[in-house]
Motif scaffolding. Structure first.
Motif, PDB file in Angstrom:
ATOM      1  N   GLN A   1       0.813  -1.220   0.000  1.00  0.00           N
ATOM      2  CA  GLN A   1       0.000   0.000   0.000  1.00  0.00           C
ATOM      3  C   GLN A   1       0.844   1.268   0.000  1.00  0.00           C
ATOM      4  O   GLN A   1       0.307   2.362  -0.185  1.00  0.00           O
ATOM      5  CB  GLN A   1      -0.922   0.024   1.222  1.00  0.00           C
ATOM      6  CG  GLN A   1      -1.955  -1.076   1.248  1.00  0.00           C
ATOM      7  CD  GLN A   1      -2.892  -0.912   2.418  1.00  0.00           C
ATOM      8  OE1 GLN A   1      -3.912  -0.228   2.331  1.00  0.00           O
ATOM      9  NE2 GLN A   1      -2.549  -1.524   3.531  1.00  0.00           N
ATOM     10  N   GLY A   2       2.137   1.130   0.223  1.00  0.00           N
ATOM     11  CA  GLY A   2       2.978   2.297   0.377  1.00  0.00           C
ATOM     12  C   GLY A   2       2.693   2.986   1.707  1.00  0.00           C
ATOM     13  O   GLY A   2       1.809   2.600   2.460  1.00  0.00           O
ATOM     14  N   VAL A   3       3.499   4.020   1.987  1.00  0.00           N
ATOM     15  CA  VAL A   3       3.300   4.841   3.183  1.00  0.00           C
ATOM     16  C   VAL A   3       3.487   6.299   2.770  1.00  0.00           C
ATOM     17  O   VAL A   3       4.526   6.626   2.188  1.00  0.00           O
ATOM     18  CB  VAL A   3       4.318   4.479   4.300  1.00  0.00           C
ATOM     19  CG1 VAL A   3       4.019   5.282   5.564  1.00  0.00           C
ATOM     20  CG2 VAL A   3       4.313   2.980   4.614  1.00  0.00           C
TER      21      VAL A   3
ATOM     22  N   CYS B   1      -2.810   7.772  10.957  1.00  0.00           N
ATOM     23  CA  CYS B   1      -1.899   7.409  12.040  1.00  0.00           C
ATOM     24  C   CYS B   1      -0.685   8.333  12.030  1.00  0.00           C
ATOM     25  O   CYS B   1      -0.446   9.075  11.068  1.00  0.00           O
ATOM     26  CB  CYS B   1      -1.471   5.951  11.918  1.00  0.00           C
ATOM     27  SG  CYS B   1      -0.246   5.617  10.625  1.00  0.00           S
ATOM     28  N   GLU B   2       0.116   8.290  13.094  1.00  0.00           N
ATOM     29  CA  GLU B   2       1.240   9.213  13.214  1.00  0.00           C
ATOM     30  C   GLU B   2       2.308   8.970  12.142  1.00  0.00           C
ATOM     31  O   GLU B   2       3.004   9.907  11.735  1.00  0.00           O
ATOM     32  CB  GLU B   2       1.859   9.137  14.609  1.00  0.00           C
ATOM     33  CG  GLU B   2       2.487   7.798  14.967  1.00  0.00           C
ATOM     34  CD  GLU B   2       3.170   7.835  16.325  1.00  0.00           C
ATOM     35  OE1 GLU B   2       3.219   8.911  16.947  1.00  0.00           O
ATOM     36  OE2 GLU B   2       3.665   6.764  16.761  1.00  0.00           O
TER      37      GLU B   2
ATOM     38  N   CYS C   1       1.668   7.863   8.994  1.00  0.00           N
ATOM     39  CA  CYS C   1       1.139   8.394   7.737  1.00  0.00           C
ATOM     40  C   CYS C   1       1.070   9.919   7.741  1.00  0.00           C
ATOM     41  O   CYS C   1       1.044  10.546   6.680  1.00  0.00           O
ATOM     42  CB  CYS C   1      -0.232   7.786   7.454  1.00  0.00           C
ATOM     43  SG  CYS C   1      -0.158   6.025   7.003  1.00  0.00           S
ATOM     44  N   ARG C   2       1.067  10.529   8.922  1.00  0.00           N
ATOM     45  CA  ARG C   2       1.069  11.992   9.032  1.00  0.00           C
ATOM     46  C   ARG C   2       2.476  12.560   9.209  1.00  0.00           C
ATOM     47  O   ARG C   2       2.667  13.780   9.251  1.00  0.00           O
ATOM     48  CB  ARG C   2       0.209  12.429  10.219  1.00  0.00           C
ATOM     49  CG  ARG C   2      -1.282  12.244  10.020  1.00  0.00           C
ATOM     50  CD  ARG C   2      -2.095  12.835  11.176  1.00  0.00           C
ATOM     51  NE  ARG C   2      -2.023  11.994  12.376  1.00  0.00           N
ATOM     52  CZ  ARG C   2      -1.334  12.288  13.474  1.00  0.00           C
ATOM     53  NH1 ARG C   2      -0.645  13.421  13.533  1.00  0.00           N
ATOM     54  NH2 ARG C   2      -1.335  11.461  14.516  1.00  0.00           N
ATOM     55  N   SER C   3       3.470  11.680   9.299  1.00  0.00           N
ATOM     56  CA  SER C   3       4.832  12.119   9.589  1.00  0.00           C
ATOM     57  C   SER C   3       5.381  13.053   8.506  1.00  0.00           C
ATOM     58  O   SER C   3       5.142  12.851   7.311  1.00  0.00           O
ATOM     59  CB  SER C   3       5.757  10.908   9.720  1.00  0.00           C
ATOM     60  OG  SER C   3       7.100  11.298   9.845  1.00  0.00           O
ATOM     61  N   VAL C   4       6.143  14.053   8.954  1.00  0.00           N
ATOM     62  CA  VAL C   4       6.806  14.958   8.007  1.00  0.00           C
ATOM     63  C   VAL C   4       8.265  14.543   7.776  1.00  0.00           C
ATOM     64  O   VAL C   4       8.994  15.205   7.043  1.00  0.00           O
ATOM     65  CB  VAL C   4       6.751  16.419   8.501  1.00  0.00           C
ATOM     66  CG1 VAL C   4       5.312  16.914   8.532  1.00  0.00           C
ATOM     67  CG2 VAL C   4       7.407  16.570   9.873  1.00  0.00           C
TER      68      VAL C   4
ATOM     69  N   LEU D   1       2.611   0.223  10.028  1.00  0.00           N
ATOM     70  CA  LEU D   1       2.449  -0.402  11.341  1.00  0.00           C
ATOM     71  C   LEU D   1       3.789  -0.631  12.046  1.00  0.00           C
ATOM     72  O   LEU D   1       3.807  -0.980  13.234  1.00  0.00           O
ATOM     73  CB  LEU D   1       1.703  -1.728  11.203  1.00  0.00           C
ATOM     74  CG  LEU D   1       0.283  -1.642  10.613  1.00  0.00           C
ATOM     75  CD1 LEU D   1      -0.306  -3.021  10.417  1.00  0.00           C
ATOM     76  CD2 LEU D   1      -0.616  -0.792  11.498  1.00  0.00           C
ATOM     77  N   MET D   2       4.896  -0.436  11.337  1.00  0.00           N
ATOM     78  CA  MET D   2       6.207  -0.605  11.955  1.00  0.00           C
ATOM     79  C   MET D   2       6.465   0.477  12.999  1.00  0.00           C
ATOM     80  O   MET D   2       7.094   0.229  14.034  1.00  0.00           O
ATOM     81  CB  MET D   2       7.309  -0.562  10.890  1.00  0.00           C
ATOM     82  CG  MET D   2       8.713  -0.718  11.436  1.00  0.00           C
ATOM     83  SD  MET D   2       9.041  -2.389  12.046  1.00  0.00           S
ATOM     84  CE  MET D   2       9.493  -3.205  10.493  1.00  0.00           C
ATOM     85  N   GLY D   3       5.974   1.681  12.746  1.00  0.00           N
ATOM     86  CA  GLY D   3       6.237   2.807  13.633  1.00  0.00           C
ATOM     87  C   GLY D   3       7.089   3.851  12.955  1.00  0.00           C
ATOM     88  O   GLY D   3       7.501   3.703  11.801  1.00  0.00           O
TER      89      GLY D   3
END
Length: 253
Positions: free
Chosen positions: A12-14, A21-22, A24-27, A227-229
């Motif tokens: 699905q990619g990230v 989730c945090e 997917c919202r990460s900068v 889901l890895m973090g």
């Protein structure tokens, strides 16, 4: 030898479509992962393993101007869907693109990209040359590739060793015989989907266990899900010789 991780994400990619989730919202650019693929530059030759849905974007980002062959680990869409985009290399290099994979995988490509293999050669379609992988090792343009036969649940998947580098993506089982083919690699890239166990992929701890047994000088994890973090948090939990891969990471051997 130079290795570039073109994509380090799962199917699905990230970020994942619709996820908040945090991760997917990460900068942090390292948390943005295209579908998994790798570029090898060896003895002046250029090879890509797997052409997923993001193949065009990856080739443009890394300015991959020539390609001598495209290899496939297996037939899943996140590893094959970008095949049509090899047309650009057909046009610029004025030759058919050699494709390498197991017979089963090449037959699947014939079904999914039927227009490439039909009797009517429509102008501008990709032009390819199919090469079943039957020998171990086999050579492309004078470069030796050793297939590493692993299992993705019940599906056979190929990893590849080139000189002191080994690349294995979708797997949750490697036999002792195949592990022996990997031993002595200085750098290993291995799939690790998430921290929790999964039916067809190594978890983080399972991948760490495999790499600890193989003892490469350096190892990188790939095929990573949201889901890895967060990248920077997970890296703090890893043994010193293991790092998380990220899109665009370059490795010199």
């Amino acid at each position: 030898m130079k290795v570039t991780l073109l994509g380090t994400g799962t199917s699905q990619g990230v970020p994942v479509i619709g996820c908040n989730c945090e991760v997917c919202r990460s900068v942090d650019y390292r948390d943005n992962r295209l579908r998994v693929s790798v570029h090898l530059q060896v003895n002046g030759k250029s090879f890509i393993i797997d052409s997923g849905p993001d193949f065009r974007q990856q080739a443009l980002r890394e300015r991959i101007r020539t390609l001598d062959a495209l290899l496939f680990t297996h037939e899943h869409k996140d590893h094959t869907a970008g095949l049509d985009d090899i047309r650009a290399y057909n046009f610029s290099q004025h030759k058919d693109m050699p494709l390498y994979g197991e017979e089963r995988v090449l037959e699947q490509l014939k079904r999914e990209f039927a227009y490439i293999f039909s009797g009517v050669q429509y102008p501008g379609i990709p032009r390819v040359q199919l090469n079943p992988i039957t020998e171990e090792p086999f050579e492309i343009e004078g470069v030796a590739f050793t297939p590493i036969r692993v299992k993705h649940y019940k599906l056979p998947v190929l990893g590849f060793r080139v000189n002191d580098f080994t690349y294995i993506t979708d797997a949750n089982f490697i036999s002792e015989e195949e592990m022996d083919k990997v031993r002595g690699s200085k750098v290993i890239v291995l799939g690790a989907l998430r921290k929790e166990p999964h039916i067809s992929h190594f978890s983080l701890q399972e991948a760490i266990d495999v790499l600890t047994e193989l003892k490469p000088e350096k190892a990188y994890l790939t095929h990573i899900s949201h889901l890895m973090g967060l990248h920077h948090e997970v890296e703090q939990q890893l043994p010193a010789f293991i790092r998380l891969g990220y899109d665009g990471l370059q490795i010199e051997l």
